[in-house]
Design a protein around this motif. Structure first.
Motif, PDB file in Angstrom:
ATOM      1  N   THR A 160     -10.471  47.429  28.859  1.00 39.56           N
ATOM      2  CA  THR A 160     -10.547  46.266  28.865  1.00 39.56           C
ATOM      3  C   THR A 160     -11.626  45.687  30.031  1.00 39.56           C
ATOM      4  N   ASP A 161     -12.488  44.907  29.436  1.00 43.16           N
ATOM      5  CA  ASP A 161     -13.434  44.287  30.004  1.00 43.16           C
ATOM      6  C   ASP A 161     -14.294  45.425  31.079  1.00 43.16           C
ATOM      7  N   ALA A 162     -14.253  46.533  30.814  1.00 40.21           N
ATOM      8  CA  ALA A 162     -15.128  47.588  31.414  1.00 40.21           C
ATOM      9  C   ALA A 162     -16.780  46.970  31.432  1.00 40.21           C
ATOM     10  N   GLY A 163     -17.316  47.170  32.599  1.00 40.34           N
ATOM     11  CA  GLY A 163     -18.746  46.744  32.539  1.00 40.34           C
ATOM     12  C   GLY A 163     -18.973  45.367  32.430  1.00 40.34           C
ATOM     13  N   LYS A 164     -18.049  44.496  32.214  1.00 41.30           N
ATOM     14  CA  LYS A 164     -18.227  43.000  32.018  1.00 41.30           C
ATOM     15  C   LYS A 164     -17.943  42.370  33.461  1.00 41.30           C
ATOM     16  N   THR A 165     -17.470  42.784  34.504  1.00 40.37           N
ATOM     17  CA  THR A 165     -17.132  42.312  35.636  1.00 40.37           C
ATOM     18  C   THR A 165     -17.553  43.206  36.818  1.00 40.37           C
ATOM     19  N   ASP A 166     -17.402  42.639  38.061  1.00 43.62           N
ATOM     20  CA  ASP A 166     -18.011  43.340  39.364  1.00 43.62           C
ATOM     21  C   ASP A 166     -16.860  44.275  39.666  1.00 43.62           C
ATOM     22  N   LYS A 167     -15.835  44.649  38.547  1.00 42.81           N
ATOM     23  CA  LYS A 167     -14.655  45.458  38.797  1.00 42.81           C
ATOM     24  C   LYS A 167     -15.221  47.079  38.606  1.00 42.81           C
ATOM     25  N   PRO A 168     -14.577  47.963  39.149  1.00 45.96           N
ATOM     26  CA  PRO A 168     -14.905  49.411  38.769  1.00 45.96           C
ATOM     27  C   PRO A 168     -14.784  49.740  37.412  1.00 45.96           C
ATOM     28  N   LEU A 169     -14.841  51.139  37.257  1.00 38.12           N
ATOM     29  CA  LEU A 169     -15.091  51.644  35.919  1.00 38.12           C
ATOM     30  C   LEU A 169     -14.018  51.131  34.799  1.00 38.12           C
ATOM     31  N   GLY A 170     -12.757  51.011  35.260  1.00 34.56           N
ATOM     32  CA  GLY A 170     -11.897  50.664  34.054  1.00 34.56           C
ATOM     33  C   GLY A 170     -10.216  50.350  34.511  1.00 34.56           C
ATOM     34  N   LEU A 171      -9.840  49.505  33.925  1.00 33.70           N
ATOM     35  CA  LEU A 171      -8.402  49.139  34.219  1.00 33.70           C
ATOM     36  C   LEU A 171      -7.470  50.163  34.012  1.00 33.70           C
ATOM     37  N   VAL A 209      -8.559  53.502  44.346  1.00 35.53           N
ATOM     38  CA  VAL A 209      -8.809  52.765  43.342  1.00 35.53           C
ATOM     39  C   VAL A 209      -9.035  51.424  44.109  1.00 35.53           C
ATOM     40  N   GLU A 210      -8.863  50.186  43.306  1.00 37.15           N
ATOM     41  CA  GLU A 210      -9.122  48.933  43.814  1.00 37.15           C
ATOM     42  C   GLU A 210      -7.843  48.131  43.170  1.00 37.15           C
ATOM     43  N   VAL A 211      -7.247  47.403  43.999  1.00 35.97           N
ATOM     44  CA  VAL A 211      -5.987  46.798  43.377  1.00 35.97           C
ATOM     45  C   VAL A 211      -6.465  45.146  43.044  1.00 35.97           C
ATOM     46  N   TRP A 212      -6.346  44.580  42.053  1.00 33.90           N
ATOM     47  CA  TRP A 212      -6.539  42.855  41.669  1.00 33.90           C
ATOM     48  C   TRP A 212      -5.628  42.443  41.436  1.00 33.90           C
ATOM     49  N   LEU A 213      -5.468  41.100  41.692  1.00 31.97           N
ATOM     50  CA  LEU A 213      -4.573  40.053  41.457  1.00 31.97           C
ATOM     51  C   LEU A 213      -5.227  38.953  40.959  1.00 31.97           C
ATOM     52  N   GLU A 235      -9.060  38.604  41.578  1.00 28.48           N
ATOM     53  CA  GLU A 235      -9.637  38.735  42.920  1.00 28.48           C
ATOM     54  C   GLU A 235      -8.961  40.302  43.442  1.00 28.48           C
ATOM     55  N   ARG A 236     -10.008  40.917  44.233  1.00 28.49           N
ATOM     56  CA  ARG A 236      -9.609  42.319  44.677  1.00 28.49           C
ATOM     57  C   ARG A 236      -8.682  41.805  45.957  1.00 28.49           C
ATOM     58  N   VAL A 237      -7.622  42.450  46.080  1.00 32.70           N
ATOM     59  CA  VAL A 237      -6.646  42.477  47.241  1.00 32.70           C
ATOM     60  C   VAL A 237      -6.574  43.526  48.093  1.00 32.70           C
ATOM     61  N   LYS A 240       3.455  46.180  38.999  1.00 37.01           N
ATOM     62  CA  LYS A 240       2.873  45.832  37.887  1.00 37.01           C
ATOM     63  C   LYS A 240       3.499  44.553  37.490  1.00 37.01           C
ATOM     64  N   SER A 241       4.791  44.322  37.659  1.00 39.12           N
ATOM     65  CA  SER A 241       5.422  43.216  37.027  1.00 39.12           C
ATOM     66  C   SER A 241       5.017  41.586  37.646  1.00 39.12           C
ATOM     67  N   SER A 242       4.419  42.095  38.735  1.00 44.83           N
ATOM     68  CA  SER A 242       4.016  40.654  39.714  1.00 44.83           C
ATOM     69  C   SER A 242       2.408  40.291  39.103  1.00 44.83           C
ATOM     70  N   GLY A 243       1.765  41.050  38.434  1.00 41.32           N
ATOM     71  CA  GLY A 243       0.539  41.010  37.898  1.00 41.32           C
ATOM     72  C   GLY A 243      -0.492  41.542  38.579  1.00 41.32           C
ATOM     73  N   TYR A 244      -0.323  42.631  39.350  1.00 43.74           N
ATOM     74  CA  TYR A 244      -1.157  43.471  40.104  1.00 43.74           C
ATOM     75  C   TYR A 244      -1.845  44.269  38.896  1.00 43.74           C
ATOM     76  N   GLN A 245      -3.371  44.413  39.038  1.00 43.20           N
ATOM     77  CA  GLN A 245      -3.852  45.671  38.016  1.00 43.20           C
ATOM     78  C   GLN A 245      -4.637  46.574  38.989  1.00 43.20           C
ATOM     79  N   VAL A 246      -4.663  47.751  38.517  1.00 41.16           N
ATOM     80  CA  VAL A 246      -5.390  48.795  39.025  1.00 41.16           C
ATOM     81  C   VAL A 246      -6.647  49.195  38.329  1.00 41.16           C
ATOM     82  N   TRP A 247      -7.771  49.250  39.294  1.00 40.05           N
ATOM     83  CA  TRP A 247      -9.175  49.693  38.646  1.00 40.05           C
ATOM     84  C   TRP A 247      -9.449  50.898  39.312  1.00 40.05           C
TER      85      TRP A 247
END
Length: 91
Positions: A21-32, A44-48, A51-53, A83-90
């Motif tokens: 999802t959205d790989a390469g379309k944002t400044d986020k790392p390789l992939g969700l 990893v990076e954690v996003w909410l 925004e990277r948190v 995960k249930s709070s909406g955090y994403q890991v990239w």
């Protein structure tokens, strides 16, 4: 690090699947990553909400992919993200 260990590390990283999802379309790392249980030991990076948190090495993750812990580093303490709070890991 010897070449066998390097190859094995690269192989383990490439074996991890992501949803692309959205790989390469944002400044986020390789992939969700949706497979949190497979991430211990990986940086990893954690996003909410876009925004990277946090950024760091996964110390531990629940087998059901519901939570993970980022290892303490320097003066930062170990942190938990669910995960249930909406955090994403990239990765």
């Amino acid at each position: 690090m010897n070449s066998e260990a390097t190859i094995e590390t690269q192989r383990a990283a490439s074996d991890l699947e992501h949803d692309g999802t959205d790989a390469g379309k944002t400044d986020k790392p390789l992939g969700l990553r949706v497979d949190w249980a497979r991430l211990p030991g990986h940086s990893v990076e954690v996003w909410l909400q876009g925004e990277r948190v946090a950024r760091g090495v996964v110390d531990q993750a629940a087998e059901d992919n519901s939570v993970l812990w980022i290892a303490a580093e320097g003066i930062s303490t170990r942190r938990i993200f669910d995960k249930s709070s909406g955090y994403q890991v990239w990765l």
